[in-house]
Scaffold this motif. Structure first.
Motif, PDB file in Angstrom:
ATOM      1  N   GLU A  19      50.431  45.554  51.005  1.00 24.75           N
ATOM      2  CA  GLU A  19      50.483  44.305  50.238  1.00 24.75           C
ATOM      3  C   GLU A  19      49.272  43.428  50.540  1.00 24.75           C
ATOM      4  O   GLU A  19      48.687  42.840  49.623  1.00 24.75           O
ATOM      5  N   ARG A  20      48.882  43.349  51.793  1.00 22.94           N
ATOM      6  CA  ARG A  20      47.686  42.564  52.140  1.00 22.94           C
ATOM      7  C   ARG A  20      46.442  43.132  51.460  1.00 22.94           C
ATOM      8  O   ARG A  20      45.616  42.386  50.917  1.00 22.94           O
ATOM      9  N   LEU A  21      46.317  44.452  51.465  1.00 29.58           N
ATOM     10  CA  LEU A  21      45.175  45.090  50.802  1.00 29.58           C
ATOM     11  C   LEU A  21      45.200  44.840  49.295  1.00 29.58           C
ATOM     12  O   LEU A  21      44.157  44.570  48.689  1.00 29.58           O
ATOM     13  N   LEU A  23      46.458  42.320  47.744  1.00 32.25           N
ATOM     14  CA  LEU A  23      46.088  40.930  47.499  1.00 32.25           C
ATOM     15  C   LEU A  23      44.592  40.691  47.707  1.00 32.25           C
ATOM     16  O   LEU A  23      43.968  39.951  46.958  1.00 32.25           O
ATOM     17  N   ARG A  24      44.057  41.326  48.705  1.00 35.59           N
ATOM     18  CA  ARG A  24      42.661  41.088  49.059  1.00 35.59           C
ATOM     19  C   ARG A  24      41.689  41.850  48.157  1.00 35.59           C
ATOM     20  O   ARG A  24      40.661  41.319  47.756  1.00 35.59           O
ATOM     21  N   ALA A  25      42.014  43.100  47.814  1.00 34.30           N
ATOM     22  CA  ALA A  25      41.022  43.946  47.145  1.00 34.30           C
ATOM     23  C   ALA A  25      41.530  44.676  45.903  1.00 34.30           C
ATOM     24  O   ALA A  25      40.765  45.382  45.266  1.00 34.30           O
ATOM     25  N   ALA A  29      41.708  49.632  46.092  1.00 34.71           N
ATOM     26  CA  ALA A  29      41.424  49.639  47.532  1.00 34.71           C
ATOM     27  C   ALA A  29      42.476  50.407  48.329  1.00 34.71           C
ATOM     28  O   ALA A  29      42.265  50.695  49.504  1.00 34.71           O
ATOM     29  N   GLU A  38      44.576  49.008  58.125  1.00 31.87           N
ATOM     30  CA  GLU A  38      45.065  47.625  57.987  1.00 31.87           C
ATOM     31  C   GLU A  38      46.315  47.405  58.842  1.00 31.87           C
ATOM     32  O   GLU A  38      46.494  46.338  59.425  1.00 31.87           O
ATOM     33  N   ALA A 102      50.174  41.996  41.821  1.00 37.85           N
ATOM     34  CA  ALA A 102      49.355  43.097  42.336  1.00 37.85           C
ATOM     35  C   ALA A 102      50.082  44.427  42.225  1.00 37.85           C
ATOM     36  O   ALA A 102      49.473  45.459  41.896  1.00 37.85           O
ATOM     37  N   ARG A 170      44.321  37.820  38.178  1.00 36.84           N
ATOM     38  CA  ARG A 170      44.382  37.686  39.630  1.00 36.84           C
ATOM     39  C   ARG A 170      43.225  36.880  40.199  1.00 36.84           C
ATOM     40  O   ARG A 170      43.254  36.458  41.345  1.00 36.84           O
ATOM     41  N   GLU A 171      42.186  36.667  39.403  1.00 35.14           N
ATOM     42  CA  GLU A 171      41.018  35.926  39.885  1.00 35.14           C
ATOM     43  C   GLU A 171      41.222  34.411  39.788  1.00 35.14           C
ATOM     44  O   GLU A 171      40.559  33.657  40.483  1.00 35.14           O
TER      45      GLU A 171
END
Length: 193
Positions: A19-21, A23-25, A29, A38, A102, A170-171
Motif C-alpha cells: 500500500e505504501r508503494l 501510494l508513493r509510486a 512500482a 519496503e 491506488a 492521483r496527482e
C-alpha cells in the motif's frame, strides 16, 4: 535482509508495504522485490505465504474488498438514520481513500490480477463492483424504509462512477467533502424523499 527473525504478522506487513508503494509510486512500482524491500523482509517471506506475486496481489485486493464489505454492513445497518446524501457521501469518501484509488488503478493495470479476482467471484472491475453492491444494498434498505424512491440498480453505479471521476486523478488533491456531497445530492436529487 535479516534471516531467522520472527515476523509477527508477515501478511499484514507485506500488505502495508504494498500500500505504501502504491501510494508513493503507483501500480507499476509493485514487484515482489520492491514489496519485500519496503517491508524489510527477505524475498522468500512473500513466497512462503503466497503462491506467487499475483497471488499476493489477489489477497491484497481481497483484503480491501473485505474491509469495504465490513464497513458496508455498518452503512446498511444505519439505513433510516442521518441523511441519505450524508451517508452516501461518507461511504464514497471511504471507498475512494488514497489506498482505494491506488488499488483500483492496480486492478485495472494488471490483467492476470483481474482474471484471478474474477475467478474468485469478483465481477466487472473487482473492488468497484463490490462497492457498487454495497451502495445498491444500502439504497435498497433506504427504499424499504421509504426514504429513497429511485432505482438502486441505476443509482449505485451512477454514484460510484461519478465519485470515481472525482477521485481518479492521483496527482491532484482528493476532493473535499463538499464536492463529493454536491455530486451525491445531484445524482440522488430526484430519488430521495
Amino acid at each position: 535482509m535479516p534471516t531467522g527473525v520472527a515476523i509477527r504478522d508477515p501478511r499484514r506487513q507485506l500488505f502495508e508495504a504494498a500500500e505504501r508503494l502504491l501510494l508513493r509510486a503507483g501500480p507499476t512500482a509493485l514487484t515482489s522485490r520492491a514489496v519485500t524491500e519496503e517491508a524489510g523482509v527477505a524475498k522468500g517471506v512473500l513466497h512462503r505465504h503466497f503462491t506467487d506475486f499475483d497471488g499476493f496481489l489477489t489477497e491484497l485486493v481481497r483484503s480491501r474488498i473485505a474491509r469495504l464489505e465490513a464497513r458496508g454492513e455498518g452503512l446498511i445497518a444505519g439505513a433510516g438514520t442521518g441523511s441519505v446524501a450524508d451517508n452516501l457521501t461518507a461511504a464514497l469518501i471511504d471507498v475512494f481513500d488514497a489506498v482505494g484509488v491506488a488499488v483500483v488503478s492496480l486492478v485495472i493495470a494488471r490483467d492476470e490480477l483481474r482474471a484471478r479476482l474474477r475467478a474468485l467471484g469478483s465481477p466487472g472491475i473487482p473492488l468497484m463492483a463490490e462497492a457498487a453492491g454495497v451502495l445498491r444494498a444500502y439504497l435498497a434498505a433506504e427504499q424499504d424504509l421509504g426514504r429513497v424512491t429511485g432505482d438502486a440498480d441505476v443509482l449505485a453505479p451512477t454514484l460510484l462512477g461519478a465519485a470515481h471521476l472525482l477521485f481518479a486523478d492521483r496527482e491532484s488533491p482528493a476532493p473535499d467533502t463538499a464536492a463529493v456531497h454536491r455530486v451525491v445530492t445531484t445524482v440522488v436529487s430526484g430519488a430521495v424523499r
